[in-house]
Design a protein around this motif. Structure first.
Motif, PDB file in Angstrom:
ATOM      1  N   SER A  75       0.826  -1.202   0.000  1.00 15.77           N
ATOM      2  CA  SER A  75       0.000   0.000   0.000  1.00 15.77           C
ATOM      3  C   SER A  75       0.866   1.260   0.000  1.00 15.77           C
ATOM      4  N   HIS A  85      -4.110   4.926  -3.401  1.00 21.11           N
ATOM      5  CA  HIS A  85      -4.382   4.631  -1.997  1.00 21.11           C
ATOM      6  C   HIS A  85      -5.268   3.380  -1.918  1.00 21.11           C
ATOM      7  N   TYR A  86      -4.703   2.296  -1.393  1.00 18.64           N
ATOM      8  CA  TYR A  86      -5.424   1.037  -1.254  1.00 18.64           C
ATOM      9  C   TYR A  86      -5.522   0.645   0.211  1.00 18.64           C
ATOM     10  N   TYR A  88      -5.166  -1.883   2.780  1.00 26.19           N
ATOM     11  CA  TYR A  88      -4.401  -3.133   2.799  1.00 26.19           C
ATOM     12  C   TYR A  88      -5.238  -4.320   3.275  1.00 26.19           C
ATOM     13  N   ILE A  92      -5.972  -5.493  -1.345  1.00 31.01           N
ATOM     14  CA  ILE A  92      -4.669  -6.011  -1.761  1.00 31.01           C
ATOM     15  C   ILE A  92      -4.615  -7.506  -1.515  1.00 31.01           C
ATOM     16  N   CYS A 247      -3.943  -5.276  -6.706  1.00 31.74           N
ATOM     17  CA  CYS A 247      -4.643  -4.225  -5.982  1.00 31.74           C
ATOM     18  C   CYS A 247      -5.889  -3.859  -6.790  1.00 31.74           C
TER      19      CYS A 247
END
Length: 387
Positions: A75, A85-86, A88, A92, A247
């Motif tokens: 991330s 912006h992921y 986590y 992901i 992602c």
């Protein structure tokens, strides 16, 4: 006896990349410029972390989706490199190389008959993974006159009511082509207009030589439509560690996770601990390797110009895709002739799609000494063909 084989699997051809390298392995003094694998060793601090994890007895399964620490580092990596912006925890998934991520993304998203737009020449896995997921591959032939970039007009022309996914294979294997922001903005416009999803294979994102890589997921309205595929094989010289990731939107990642749970369980534990260190402390290693690749890239382009061999300038990955049409030979014939005459192995362009005919792929993931010797031999072969 009843036929033991699936009707689908027997329609899929073996990878065209390996044909010549089985021969090379038995040929003394041969030089292979075909395998897409860094010639660098995995940096020591990364190997040390893997060794330390074994010494500490960290040999058990991790969470199916991957180590928490690793997902956090992925991330952070995407945030600092691509301004993405992921979450986590939900967006992901750690996989066994990028190839597994491609496979399970297709299986999670496709229903029978759904169409997948696949620009070619491109990596060999997209088409068979589509077929194995009961999708229908629709090929878009990339053009040398466009520097093998994908145009929004080409995407628009290929779309039908059954189109669901566009594969975006850039930086590209085998051509080395990249997509710039302006290119991606046009593609994103078409994708949103037709309510499509993008599978963006960014495994070579750290290896660009003209400008910083731009992910289509970073454009307005595209993160929720994009599965971003990446890994550490190419960027951190970790091919054998088999560590990749995806992602994307939670709704897709969680279904991919189900397939991963049943088929794989989790990515290798040792590799995951090593990858934490790679993403946390490896940016300088990546930059050093990128500079070395760039030196080799410039050398190859210089030699091609000296030979009079047509080759557009690649700005990504570690491949060149020179044109051999002047010799009146198929790509297979040229590659086979070069192998037996001068003991140099390259990959016929047709291994990456029929529109690769008339081209060969040369990897510069080899030392300059090896490249110099291989290009000397190749120049001799070309001079004989021209005489």
């Amino acid at each position: 006896m009843r036929n033991p084989l699936s009707k689908t699997i027997v329609t899929i051809e073996p990878s065209g990349i390996r044909k010549f390298f089985d021969i090379v392995n038995e040929m003394e003094d041969a030089i292979s410029l075909g395998v897409g694998e860094p010639d660098f060793d995995t940096p020591w601090h990364i190997r040390d972390e893997g060794i330390y994890s074994l010494e500490k007895g960290r040999t058990f399964y991790t969470s199916n989706a991957g180590l928490k620490e690793l997902k956090i580092e992925i991330s952070k990596f995407q945030e600092r490199k691509c301004n993405l912006h992921y979450d986590y925890q939900k967006e992901i998934l750690v996989t066994v190389g990028g190839s597994e991520a491609i496979d399970i993304a297709m299986r999670a998203m496709l229903d029978p008959g759904d169409e997948v737009l696949i620009p070619q020449p491109s990596y060999v896995s997209y088409l068979p993974c589509t077929v194995l997921a009961n999708g229908k591959p629709v090929i878009i032939n990339l053009k040398a006159e466009n520097d093998f970039r994908l145009t929004k007009e080409e995407v628009e022309a290929a779309i039908t009511p059954r189109t669901k996914i566009l594969v975006l294979p850039f930086p590209n294997n085998p051509t080395g082509a990249i997509m710039e922001r302006s290119d991606l903005e046009g593609i994103a416009e078409v994708v949103q207009k037709h309510d499509l999803y993008v599978l963006s294979d960014e495994i070579y994102a750290s290896l660009t030589y003209k400008e910083e890589h731009v992910s289509i997921a970073s454009l307005p309205g595209m993160q929720e439509r994009t599965i971003l595929i990446n890994g550490l094989s190419k960027s951190h010289a970790m091919t054998g560690w088999r560590l990749g990731y995806a992602c994307g939107p939670e709704i897709i990642i969680q279904e991919m996770l189900k397939i991963h749970q049943f088929a794989i369980m989790c990515a290798p534990t040792t590799s995951q601990y090593a990858a934490v260190n790679a993403l946390r402390n490896g940016d300088e290693d990546v930059e050093q390797m990128r500079e070395e690749y760039n030196q080799r890239r410039r050398y190859l382009m210089h030699r091609f110009r000296q030979m009079g061999l047509d080759c557009f300038e690649p700005y990504g990955a570690f491949y060149c895709f020179p044109c051999i049409k002047e010799f009146g030979m198929s790509s297979d014939e040229f590659a086979e002739g070069l192998l037996y005459a001068e003991k140099v192995a390259v990959v016929p362009g047709t291994a990456f799609g029929s529109c690769g005919e008339g081209f060969i792929r040369i990897s510069y993931a080899y030392s300059l000494d090896s490249l110099k010797e291989a290009l000397d031999r190749m120049e001799r072969y070309i001079q004989k063909l021209r005489s």
